[in-house]
Design a protein around this motif. Structure first.
Motif, mmCIF file in Angstrom:
data_model
loop_
_atom_site.group_PDB
_atom_site.id
_atom_site.type_symbol
_atom_site.label_atom_id
_atom_site.label_comp_id
_atom_site.label_asym_id
_atom_site.label_seq_id
_atom_site.Cartn_x
_atom_site.Cartn_y
_atom_site.Cartn_z
ATOM 1 N N THR A 18 -28.728 63.991 16.137
ATOM 2 C CA THR A 18 -27.581 64.491 15.387
ATOM 3 C C THR A 18 -26.742 63.322 14.883
ATOM 4 O O THR A 18 -27.043 62.171 15.172
ATOM 5 C CB THR A 18 -26.725 65.446 16.267
ATOM 6 O OG1 THR A 18 -25.761 66.108 15.447
ATOM 7 C CG2 THR A 18 -26.049 64.714 17.412
ATOM 8 N N THR A 19 -25.697 63.640 14.162
ATOM 9 C CA THR A 19 -24.764 62.616 13.687
ATOM 10 C C THR A 19 -23.491 62.674 14.527
ATOM 11 O O THR A 19 -23.199 63.720 15.142
ATOM 12 C CB THR A 19 -24.381 62.857 12.216
ATOM 13 O OG1 THR A 19 -23.652 64.096 12.122
ATOM 14 C CG2 THR A 19 -25.611 62.893 11.318
ATOM 15 N N ARG A 48 -19.529 57.456 17.227
ATOM 16 C CA ARG A 48 -20.170 56.374 16.465
ATOM 17 C C ARG A 48 -20.355 55.148 17.354
ATOM 18 O O ARG A 48 -21.419 54.524 17.368
ATOM 19 C CB ARG A 48 -19.316 55.999 15.247
ATOM 20 C CG ARG A 48 -19.514 56.887 14.075
ATOM 21 C CD ARG A 48 -18.821 56.335 12.828
ATOM 22 N NE ARG A 48 -18.690 57.408 11.867
ATOM 23 C CZ ARG A 48 -17.556 57.790 11.318
ATOM 24 N NH1 ARG A 48 -16.429 57.177 11.604
ATOM 25 N NH2 ARG A 48 -17.543 58.788 10.453
#
Length: 88
Positions: free
Chosen positions: A41-42, A25
């Motif tokens: 993507t995450t 993150r």
């Protein structure tokens, strides 16, 4: 600061995935080298994919995200140390 589970029954693998997700993150927002991944993507999906690869010995362990997660979990950044930790 090393994060450890506090009576919440997290496995080492779950803790590593959590720390790796936190690292991704941050990297997605602050590191231009992660902009391609951030667009595809995450952090959660990338962390899960990387842990699967680390378990099999096929993922790159030298990235900044893995480095940060290893540091937070208090382990060396080697396949042997990571795999032992994930399997405990």
């Amino acid at each position: 600061m090393i994060h450890k589970p506090k009576g919440n029954n997290m496995t080492n693998k779950e803790l590593f995935i959590e720390e790796l997700t936190i690292a991704y993150r941050d990297l997605f927002q602050t590191n231009p080298e992660y902009s391609y991944s951030a667009s595809r993507t995450t952090p959660e999906a990338l962390a899960a994919k990387m842990v699967a690869g680390l378990t099999q010995g096929t993922a790159n362990k030298d990235g900044e995200g893995i480095k940060k997660a290893c540091r937070q979990c208090g382990i060396k950044q080697t396949f042997k140390a990571i795999q032992e930790y994930l399997n405990q």
